[in-house]
Design a protein around this motif. Structure first.
Motif, short mmCIF file in Angstrom:
data_model
loop_
_atom_site.label_atom_id
_atom_site.label_comp_id
_atom_site.label_asym_id
_atom_site.label_seq_id
_atom_site.Cartn_x
_atom_site.Cartn_y
_atom_site.Cartn_z
N ALA A 215 -69.20 2.52 -53.89
CA ALA A 215 -68.81 1.12 -52.87
C ALA A 215 -69.78 0.89 -53.05
O ALA A 215 -69.95 -0.36 -53.96
CB ALA A 215 -67.79 0.86 -51.68
N ALA A 216 -70.79 1.10 -52.24
CA ALA A 216 -72.46 0.77 -52.26
C ALA A 216 -73.25 0.58 -53.96
O ALA A 216 -73.89 -0.06 -54.17
CB ALA A 216 -72.79 1.17 -51.02
N LEU A 217 -72.90 1.62 -53.85
CA LEU A 217 -73.53 1.72 -55.77
C LEU A 217 -73.15 0.99 -56.71
O LEU A 217 -73.51 0.80 -57.60
CB LEU A 217 -73.29 3.52 -56.23
CG LEU A 217 -73.77 4.83 -55.64
CD1 LEU A 217 -74.05 5.88 -55.77
CD2 LEU A 217 -74.95 4.79 -54.75
N ALA A 218 -71.28 1.08 -56.78
CA ALA A 218 -70.70 0.05 -57.62
C ALA A 218 -71.30 -1.51 -57.34
O ALA A 218 -70.95 -2.37 -58.06
CB ALA A 218 -69.22 -0.16 -57.42
N GLU A 219 -71.03 -1.68 -55.98
CA GLU A 219 -71.64 -2.81 -55.94
C GLU A 219 -73.25 -3.58 -56.05
O GLU A 219 -73.63 -4.53 -56.74
CB GLU A 219 -71.90 -2.71 -54.15
CG GLU A 219 -71.95 -4.44 -53.54
CD GLU A 219 -71.29 -4.62 -51.83
OE1 GLU A 219 -69.95 -5.18 -51.23
OE2 GLU A 219 -71.88 -4.16 -50.77
N SER A 220 -73.72 -2.52 -56.08
CA SER A 220 -75.47 -2.56 -56.70
C SER A 220 -75.68 -2.93 -57.81
O SER A 220 -75.90 -3.35 -58.61
CB SER A 220 -76.27 -1.13 -57.18
OG SER A 220 -76.04 -0.01 -57.00
N GLN A 221 -73.90 -2.57 -58.96
CA GLN A 221 -73.87 -2.52 -59.77
C GLN A 221 -73.10 -4.17 -60.67
O GLN A 221 -71.79 -4.32 -61.56
CB GLN A 221 -73.13 -1.83 -60.94
CG GLN A 221 -73.62 -0.37 -61.14
CD GLN A 221 -75.14 -0.40 -61.56
OE1 GLN A 221 -74.80 -0.87 -62.48
NE2 GLN A 221 -75.96 0.14 -60.86
N ARG A 222 -73.32 -4.99 -59.52
CA ARG A 222 -72.95 -6.63 -59.20
C ARG A 222 -71.53 -6.28 -59.48
O ARG A 222 -70.21 -7.14 -60.03
CB ARG A 222 -72.92 -7.03 -60.25
CG ARG A 222 -74.95 -7.39 -59.92
CD ARG A 222 -75.05 -8.36 -61.10
NE ARG A 222 -74.87 -8.23 -62.13
CZ ARG A 222 -76.18 -7.18 -62.43
NH1 ARG A 222 -77.35 -6.83 -61.77
NH2 ARG A 222 -76.16 -6.43 -64.14
N HIS A 223 -70.43 -5.45 -59.05
CA HIS A 223 -69.01 -4.68 -58.89
C HIS A 223 -68.65 -4.84 -57.35
O HIS A 223 -68.16 -3.71 -56.78
CB HIS A 223 -68.35 -3.66 -59.54
CG HIS A 223 -67.29 -3.99 -59.28
ND1 HIS A 223 -65.85 -4.68 -59.54
CD2 HIS A 223 -66.21 -3.20 -58.83
CE1 HIS A 223 -65.32 -4.50 -58.39
NE2 HIS A 223 -64.84 -3.29 -58.88
N PRO A 224 -68.47 -6.12 -56.84
CA PRO A 224 -68.06 -5.55 -55.06
C PRO A 224 -66.73 -5.03 -55.09
O PRO A 224 -65.78 -5.70 -55.74
CB PRO A 224 -67.28 -6.60 -54.36
CG PRO A 224 -67.89 -8.04 -55.69
CD PRO A 224 -68.02 -7.08 -57.11
N PRO A 225 -66.26 -3.85 -54.96
CA PRO A 225 -65.22 -3.16 -54.99
C PRO A 225 -64.17 -3.69 -54.05
O PRO A 225 -64.41 -4.44 -52.75
CB PRO A 225 -64.94 -1.35 -54.57
CG PRO A 225 -67.23 -1.56 -54.48
CD PRO A 225 -67.60 -3.07 -53.53
N SER A 226 -62.80 -3.52 -54.47
CA SER A 226 -61.35 -4.10 -53.37
C SER A 226 -61.02 -3.04 -52.38
O SER A 226 -61.24 -1.80 -52.75
CB SER A 226 -60.59 -4.84 -54.39
OG SER A 226 -59.79 -3.53 -54.77
N VAL A 227 -60.19 -3.52 -52.25
CA VAL A 227 -59.04 -2.18 -51.21
C VAL A 227 -58.65 -1.31 -52.34
O VAL A 227 -58.80 0.08 -51.61
CB VAL A 227 -58.95 -2.83 -50.13
CG1 VAL A 227 -58.09 -2.10 -48.90
CG2 VAL A 227 -59.15 -4.49 -49.39
N SER A 228 -57.92 -1.52 -53.11
CA SER A 228 -57.63 -1.07 -54.08
C SER A 228 -58.06 -0.08 -54.68
O SER A 228 -57.66 1.33 -54.88
CB SER A 228 -56.70 -1.55 -55.56
OG SER A 228 -55.66 -2.58 -54.52
N ASP A 229 -59.64 -0.93 -55.11
CA ASP A 229 -60.62 0.13 -55.28
C ASP A 229 -60.46 1.39 -54.64
O ASP A 229 -61.30 2.77 -55.37
CB ASP A 229 -62.32 -0.44 -55.66
CG ASP A 229 -61.72 -1.08 -56.87
OD1 ASP A 229 -60.72 -1.48 -58.06
OD2 ASP A 229 -62.82 -2.35 -57.26
N GLU A 230 -61.12 1.31 -53.71
CA GLU A 230 -61.42 1.73 -52.37
C GLU A 230 -60.43 2.91 -52.36
O GLU A 230 -60.85 4.64 -52.09
CB GLU A 230 -61.80 1.27 -51.07
CG GLU A 230 -63.23 0.49 -51.30
CD GLU A 230 -63.54 0.17 -49.98
OE1 GLU A 230 -63.07 1.10 -48.36
OE2 GLU A 230 -64.13 -0.69 -49.73
N ALA A 231 -59.16 2.88 -52.80
CA ALA A 231 -58.61 3.44 -52.19
C ALA A 231 -57.90 4.40 -53.43
O ALA A 231 -57.82 5.61 -53.15
CB ALA A 231 -56.91 2.72 -52.30
#
Ligand SMILES: Nc1ncnc2c1ncn2[C@@H]1O[C@H](COP(=O)(O)OP(=O)(O)OP(=O)(O)O)[C@@H](O)[C@H]1O
Ligand SMILES: [Mg+2]
Length: 510
Positions: A215-231
């Motif tokens: 999730a942190a790495l995705a955020e570094s690519q300017r995509h804040p993950p959603s709860v569904s992404d994390e699931a």
């Protein structure tokens, strides 16, 4: 000429400042040779009789009793340090002149001087933060405490590691070292020795860390993950690692494996995650999938997405992961690398079974904090585990606003970032500009005199800092480096002229 007033005795002085002190009657000297007061009354080594040691003045001594109010006036320079003399001797307490020691674990155990063993250091560049970390790490070696530098962005610790006979892990251009961000580490070797219940606990903790990491790495690519992404990430990781097949054997996985599962899901996966169709799954998770794809093909390609080729040498007194060759790839690449290394080393550190205390240094961790709230949450999780895992975590930051740059004012990210300070019982405050010092004084609830020292005496010399443990008064401490340490850790070396004999000590990277 008026007669000189008679000299006042200590008793007279005390009477002036308060109640008349109680004095035991002083016996007149029995020596036949009165007149001389500096005559030794005993041989140099004292009388060879019990209770008759060396006595520089006439015995019995006059004894005064008075309250601390008056005694404070009489002996104004006597200050006892409440910090125990245990652990690394850092330097001296500037006010009392006494030696200052630091052992954060002992501080937790003794008298509740601290509630956790973590340390946060703040200071402008060049004030001596990293030098103090090196001095602390080297001196804690005497107590069997070894150190892991979890990401050395400037390669400063490399000479220290080499001088101690170890080889740092060097990542970056021209180097074949690889660290799999999703490495199972020591988990695989221990797996068969654990009960099913322990296997389940350990695995869910590792999977939780991996989800945070991705999730942190995705955020570094300017995509804040959603709860569904994390699931979805959690489900994919469980399938890949083999957790859904009855915990027989764990399979090693990498970030490209996760990407592949998301990019071409099998029907079972999207049905389990309650998506309407394969198309729906791909559409909803496209930003997350693309963020992982960017990582695999971006500046860090091949570095954290392939099987690990290096091992942490737990026997090395100081071990570091040198990222200096990554700097040319940009700030985000460095921050992502710090995050991957943090996750990898914390798994390895948490699962070691030697039972020893370890120091984990996160120098320049302000770079990682800038990645976003998830990166902050990852550090937060590590700090919370420090007492359990016998780890002294050291965070090195420049200023308080490093913690606030993770999100909008008042956001949850900023709240977590502020909490990081609360998770570090010991705060070491090096020289700062007045504005930053004001912020720190506010956030750490410094008293007026402490605040004044932060803008004044702390700035007088390099290596001078205010050491403050939670609600205890701060100590103004000067770190004293040995000549060996100065030579080994001269981060100003590159600024010195190197031509001719007048050149400074160049740091060898070899
Ligand atoms: N206590 C000290 N006595 C003498 N020299 C010191 C002391 N502390 C630091 N120095 C010198 O000051 C220089 C800068 O120190 P250091 O690299 O530790 O600063 P820093 O606060 O970590 O800076 P940065 O934020 O840029 O990493 C080094 O060359 C070091 O040798
Ligand atoms: Mg530094």
């Amino acid at each position: 000429m008026p007669a000189r007033p008679p000299e006042r005795t200590a008793a007279d002085l005390l009477t002036t400042f308060g109640a008349a002190p109680h004095q035991t009657p002083r016996q007149p000297p029995t020596s036949a040779k009165r007149g001389r007061v500096n005559r030794p009354t005993a041989p140099l080594r004292g009388h060879a009789r019990p209770g008759h040691g060396w006595s520089p003045v006439l015995a019995p001594l006059p004894v005064y009793q008075a309250s601390t109010r008056e005694i404070g006036g009489l002996f104004p320079l006597l200050v006892a340090s409440p910090m125990p003399a245990v652990g690394a001797r850092i330097g001296y307490d500037v006010q009392s002149g006494g030696a200052f020691y630091c052992h954060p674990v002992e501080w937790v155990l003794r008298n509740g001087l601290a509630t956790n063993p973590n340390i946060a250091m703040f200071g402008e560049p060049g004030r001596g933060k990293s030098s103090t970390v090196v001095a602390f790490a080297l001196r804690m070696l005497n107590f069997g405490v070894r150190t892991l530098i979890s990401g050395d962005v400037k390669g400063e610790y490399t000479p220290v590691v080499r001088a101690l006979g170890a080889t740092p892990i060097e990542l970056g251009a021209g180097n074949h070292a690889r660290v799999n961000a999703l490495d199972l580490g020591p988990l695989t070797a221990r797996w068969d020795t654990w009960t099913v219940r322990r296997q389940r606990d350990e695995l869910s903790s590792v999977l939780g860390r991996w989800v945070q990491l991705l999730a942190a790495l995705a955020e570094s690519q300017r995509h804040p993950p959603s709860v569904s992404d994390e699931a979805a990430l959690a489900a994919v990781l469980r399938r890949l690692v083999g957790a859904s097949d009855g915990y027989t054997r764990l399979r090693p996985i990498t970030i490209p494996d996760v990407h592949r599962e998301l990019a071409s899901p099998d029907p079972q996966l999207w049905r389990d995650l309650r998506y309407e169709s394969r198309h729906d799954f791909l559409h909803q998770l496209r930003p997350m999938t693309d963020a992982l794809a960017n990582l695999i093909s971006g500046a860090l390609a091949g570095m954290f997405d392939a099987p690990t080729t290096v091992a942490i040498d737990w026997d090395a007194p100081v071990q570091s992961m040198d990222l200096s060759r990554l700097r040319s790839r940009g700030d985000t690449a460095v921050a992502v690398a710090l995050t991957c290394l943090g996750a990898w080393s914390s798994l390895a550190t948490g699962l070691r079974d030697d039972g020893d205390i370890r120091i984990v240094v996160r120098d320049e961790c302000w770079r990682q904090l800038r990645l976003g709230p998830r990166a902050v949450a990852a550090i937060d999780a590590e700090l919370r585990l420090s007492r359990l895992e016998k780890i002294i975590q050291i965070l090195v930051l420049h200023k308080l606003s490093d913690l606030y740059s993770v999100g909008a004012t008042g956001s949850q990210a900023v709240a977590i970032a502020k909490d990081l300070i609360a998770l570090c019982s010991t705060r070491v405050l090096f020289g700062q500009s007045t504005r930053v010092a004001d912020d720190l004084a506010d956030a750490l609830a410094l008293t007026g005199p402490e605040h004044q020292r932060l803008t004044g005496p702390v700035n007088e010399r390099r290596g001078r800092a205010l050491w403050k443990t939670e609600n205890h008064p701060a100590h103004l401490v000067q770190t004293v480096l040995s000549s060996f340490e100065k030579r080994l850790f001269d981060t100003n070396a590159q600024l010195r002229p190197t031509a001719g004999r007048g050149g400074g000590v160049g740091r060898s990277r070899g």
